[in-house]
Scaffold this motif. Structure first.
Motif, PDB file in Angstrom:
ATOM      1  N   ASP A   1      28.886  27.441  -6.752  1.00 46.07           N
ATOM      2  CA  ASP A   1      28.087  28.506  -6.155  1.00 46.07           C
ATOM      3  C   ASP A   1      26.794  27.913  -5.601  1.00 46.07           C
ATOM      4  O   ASP A   1      25.959  27.393  -6.348  1.00 46.07           O
TER       5      ASP A   1
ATOM      6  N   ALA B   1      38.901  27.910   0.390  1.00 45.72           N
ATOM      7  CA  ALA B   1      37.887  28.924   0.647  1.00 45.72           C
ATOM      8  C   ALA B   1      38.182  29.648   1.961  1.00 45.72           C
ATOM      9  O   ALA B   1      38.768  29.075   2.886  1.00 45.72           O
TER      10      ALA B   1
ATOM     11  N   ASP C   1      32.089  35.547   1.776  1.00 40.06           N
ATOM     12  CA  ASP C   1      31.601  35.779   0.422  1.00 40.06           C
ATOM     13  C   ASP C   1      31.867  37.198  -0.057  1.00 40.06           C
ATOM     14  O   ASP C   1      31.878  37.461  -1.266  1.00 40.06           O
TER      15      ASP C   1
ATOM     16  N   ARG D   1      31.313  30.703  -1.578  1.00 33.35           N
ATOM     17  CA  ARG D   1      30.237  29.728  -1.782  1.00 33.35           C
ATOM     18  C   ARG D   1      28.909  30.362  -2.205  1.00 33.35           C
ATOM     19  O   ARG D   1      27.997  29.669  -2.624  1.00 33.35           O
TER      20      ARG D   1
END
Length: 395
Positions: free
Chosen positions: A46, A112, A116, A306
């Motif tokens: 993170d 990913a 977010d 992230r």
């Protein structure tokens, strides 16, 4: 807080695919079996502490905008000013299945998505949760969500405790009709089948969007509906199609049919009709006496996001009653923060105070008693059910 501005109508979801068949097709195309991601493999590094940003993917026309500059979004600007966290906001979600296909390959392969925070309808959120493609939120970091989330939306079967999916907005599936053109009132879904409405009725085309309300018309408990309930509805719809009673099956384009007078009554979403009424007060929305479906579109944090902590902070921000009230004044769907009602009522603005009294934005006790959240269609059921339903509606 601003007064209401007219804008193009938002939508709930524009299902045009094969439900689970669409998911299966995606997985087959990628040459892999459906991939469940265990809890321990969902989080990544993170970067929230050193990168004050968050990427937020949403549907078009689903957030407040500035009167003078539609490119500005006041609630997001206020969040950045308060926290120092910038928001890259994209309006890229136009269809649940389409978005599933866009991000699915990365998520099933442990990569990913470069997002977010995303918003999808709860029936699709259930699929993401079952596949293990979204992360649990840290509720200790979200006191406003914990304190203000509508109790009726807290415990969906697919996500007990709402740990993976937090409602962005909610809404009601019911019936809409043109009172002046029809010349009488409608109070029941069963009345859509009255003889004088032959050829002047539309139903929603999406399996997940349409069938719960039709089951409720038959007296079924949609929180625990059965396959027999589903097939009974299909038998009824098949007969109505054969008799040419149903004009057609629609996505959100029912709005145009109802406004033009081509259709007198239809299945509809509460938020759409609130906005239609600004131009035509003869259009009515009804939560049928047999009940209406309460649904939500929810915020989720994809695996390997992230900026997870920043995303959680943004979610909690929208659960502050003052912020939720500002958003509700724009989108006109059911607000998932009941405490926002008092903010609007005490605003000193007549239009905003009127919104606080609108049961389609803040359902009262009587209306809540007629609303139910339908149980999800399981993955085992979906392929067979989608095949039968889509054959009926021509998908």
């Amino acid at each position: 807080m601003r007064a209401i501005a007219r804008k193009p109508l938002p939508r709930r979801s524009l299902l045009r695919g094969l439900g689970a068949a669409g998911a299966g097709g995606l997985l087959a195309a990628c040459g892999v079996r459906p991939a469940y991601v265990p809890e321990g493999e969902r989080s990544g590094r993170d970067l929230s502490g050193r990168e004050p940003s968050v990427t937020f993917a949403n549907w078009p026309l689903y957030i407040d905008t500035d009167d003078a500059d539609p490119g500005r979004r006041p609630t997001l600007d206020a969040f950045r000013k308060r926290t120092g966290i910038s928001v890259r906001y994209t309006e890229e979600i136009n269809d649940n299945d389409e978005f599933f296909g866009k991000v699915g390959p990365a998520l099933m392969n442990g990569q990913a998505t470069d997002r977010d925070l995303v918003v999808v309808s709860d029936w699709m959120a259930a699929r993401f949760v079952r596949l293990g493609w979204v992360q649990r939120m840290d509720r200790a970091a979200q006191p406003h969500v914990a304190g203000h989330l509508d109790p009726q939306l807290r415990r969906p079967a697919f996500d007990p405790g709402r740990l993976h999916a937090v409602p962005w907005q909610s809404g009601i599936t019911g019936i809409a009709y043109n009172r002046r053109a029809l010349g009488r009132e409608l109070r029941s879904t069963r009345q859509l089948w009255d003889a004088d409405l032959r050829g002047k009725v539309t139903l929603l085309s999406g399996l997940d969007e349409a069938v719960a309300l039709l089951m409720q018309a038959n007296g079924a408990d949609v929180t625990r509906w059965t396959q027999d309930d589903f097939h009974t509805v299909c038998d009824q719809v098949e007969k109505l199609v054969r008799e040419k009673h149903i004009r057609r099956f629609t996505g959100n384009d029912y709005i145009k049919d109802l406004s033009s007078g081509d259709v007198l009554a239809c299945q509809a979403y509460s938020g759409d009709v609130i906005q239609l009424q600004a131009d035509d007060p003869d259009i009515e929305f009804v939560v049928p006496e047999e009940g209406g479906e309460l649904w939500a579109e929810s915020l989720m944090i994809p695996n390997l996001a992230r900026h997870k902590a920043n995303a959680e902070r943004l979610v909690d921000y929208y659960y502050e009653p003052e912020v939720a009230a500002e958003l509700a004044a724009w989108v006109n769907y059911v607000c998932p923060v009941p405490a926002a009602q008092a903010v609007l009522a005490d605003s000193g603005d007549a239009e905003l105070a009127a919104l606080a009294e609108d049961p389609l934005i803040f359902p009262d006790r009587e209306m809540r008693g007629r609303l139910a959240i339908a149980r999800d269609i399981t993955s085992a059921e979906r392929r067979t059910m989608a095949r039968r339903w889509n054959a009926l509606v021509g998908l």
